[in-house]
Motif scaffolding. Structure first.
Motif, short mmCIF file in Angstrom:
data_model
loop_
_atom_site.label_atom_id
_atom_site.label_comp_id
_atom_site.label_asym_id
_atom_site.label_seq_id
_atom_site.Cartn_x
_atom_site.Cartn_y
_atom_site.Cartn_z
N LYS A 118 14.65 1.70 -7.32
CA LYS A 118 14.07 3.03 -7.24
C LYS A 118 12.58 2.85 -6.95
CE LYS A 118 13.14 7.05 -10.14
NZ LYS A 118 13.30 7.64 -11.47
N ALA A 119 12.11 3.50 -5.91
CA ALA A 119 10.70 3.36 -5.54
C ALA A 119 10.08 4.73 -5.31
CB ALA A 119 10.56 2.51 -4.29
N THR A 120 8.87 4.91 -5.82
CA THR A 120 8.09 6.11 -5.60
C THR A 120 6.91 5.70 -4.73
OG1 THR A 120 8.75 6.98 -7.74
CG2 THR A 120 6.83 8.00 -6.71
N ASN A 126 0.84 -1.20 0.00
CA ASN A 126 0.00 0.00 0.00
C ASN A 126 0.88 1.24 0.00
OD1 ASN A 126 -2.43 -1.38 0.07
ND2 ASN A 126 -2.49 -1.42 2.30
N GLY A 127 0.55 2.16 -0.90
CA GLY A 127 1.27 3.43 -0.97
C GLY A 127 2.40 3.47 -1.97
N VAL A 128 2.80 2.31 -2.51
CA VAL A 128 3.88 2.29 -3.50
C VAL A 128 3.28 2.53 -4.88
CG1 VAL A 128 5.69 0.92 -4.59
CG2 VAL A 128 5.30 0.75 -2.11
N GLU A 129 3.70 3.63 -5.50
CA GLU A 129 3.20 3.97 -6.83
C GLU A 129 3.98 3.23 -7.91
OE1 GLU A 129 3.79 7.86 -9.32
OE2 GLU A 129 2.10 8.13 -7.95
N GLU A 130 5.30 3.13 -7.72
CA GLU A 130 6.15 2.46 -8.71
C GLU A 130 7.40 1.92 -8.03
OE1 GLU A 130 8.08 3.39 -13.06
OE2 GLU A 130 8.09 5.00 -11.60
N ALA A 131 7.83 0.75 -8.46
CA ALA A 131 9.08 0.16 -8.01
C ALA A 131 9.82 -0.36 -9.22
CB ALA A 131 8.82 -0.97 -7.03
N LYS A 132 11.06 0.05 -9.38
CA LYS A 132 11.85 -0.32 -10.55
C LYS A 132 13.21 -0.81 -10.07
CE LYS A 132 12.89 0.43 -15.11
NZ LYS A 132 12.74 -0.78 -15.84
N VAL A 133 13.64 -1.96 -10.60
CA VAL A 133 14.95 -2.51 -10.28
C VAL A 133 15.82 -2.48 -11.52
CG1 VAL A 133 16.21 -4.54 -9.47
CG2 VAL A 133 13.94 -4.03 -8.54
N MET A 134 17.02 -1.93 -11.39
CA MET A 134 17.98 -1.89 -12.48
C MET A 134 19.00 -3.01 -12.24
SD MET A 134 16.47 1.18 -12.06
CE MET A 134 17.30 1.99 -10.75
N PHE A 135 18.91 -4.08 -13.04
CA PHE A 135 19.74 -5.26 -12.84
C PHE A 135 21.23 -4.96 -12.94
CE2 PHE A 135 21.88 -9.10 -14.46
CZ PHE A 135 21.62 -9.96 -13.40
N ASN A 136 21.64 -4.25 -13.98
CA ASN A 136 23.07 -4.01 -14.22
C ASN A 136 23.74 -3.23 -13.09
OD1 ASN A 136 23.01 -5.42 -16.60
ND2 ASN A 136 22.63 -3.61 -17.85
N SER A 137 23.01 -2.29 -12.49
CA SER A 137 23.59 -1.48 -11.42
C SER A 137 23.18 -1.94 -10.03
CB SER A 137 23.21 -0.01 -11.61
OG SER A 137 21.80 0.14 -11.52
N SER A 138 22.28 -2.92 -9.96
CA SER A 138 21.76 -3.45 -8.68
C SER A 138 21.15 -2.34 -7.82
CB SER A 138 22.85 -4.19 -7.91
OG SER A 138 23.28 -5.32 -8.62
N LYS A 139 20.37 -1.49 -8.45
CA LYS A 139 19.71 -0.40 -7.74
C LYS A 139 18.19 -0.57 -7.80
CE LYS A 139 23.29 3.04 -8.32
NZ LYS A 139 23.65 4.36 -8.81
#
Length: 69
Positions: free
Chosen positions: A43-45, A28-41
């Motif tokens: 990012k969540a909004t 609840n409350g997470v608008e977007e979650a993105k994982v960048m495989f190459n950089s292992s990062k």
């Protein structure tokens, strides 16, 4: 809405992406979650009134992916 980025220990397989994005995306409350495989990062909004950055971090770590920063 707030956006946060986490650096993970190196990811070893592309299926890690779906696992992390899927779990965060259902919170609840997470608008977007993105994982960048190459950089292992990650990012969540998210809406800070519904979920905290500590809860996001804890969820990632419970899946077995240590957050290093």
């Amino acid at each position: 809405m707030k956006t946060i980025k986490y650096q993970l220990e190196p990811l070893t397989c592309p299926s890690c992406i779906k696992k992390i994005e899927g779990k965060l995306g259902k919170m609840n409350g997470v608008e977007e979650a993105k994982v960048m495989f190459n950089s292992s990062k990650v990012k969540a909004t998210f809406d800070q009134e519904q979920v905290t950055s500590d809860e996001l971090k804890a969820t990632i770590e419970k899946l077995g992916y240590p957050v290093v920063s």
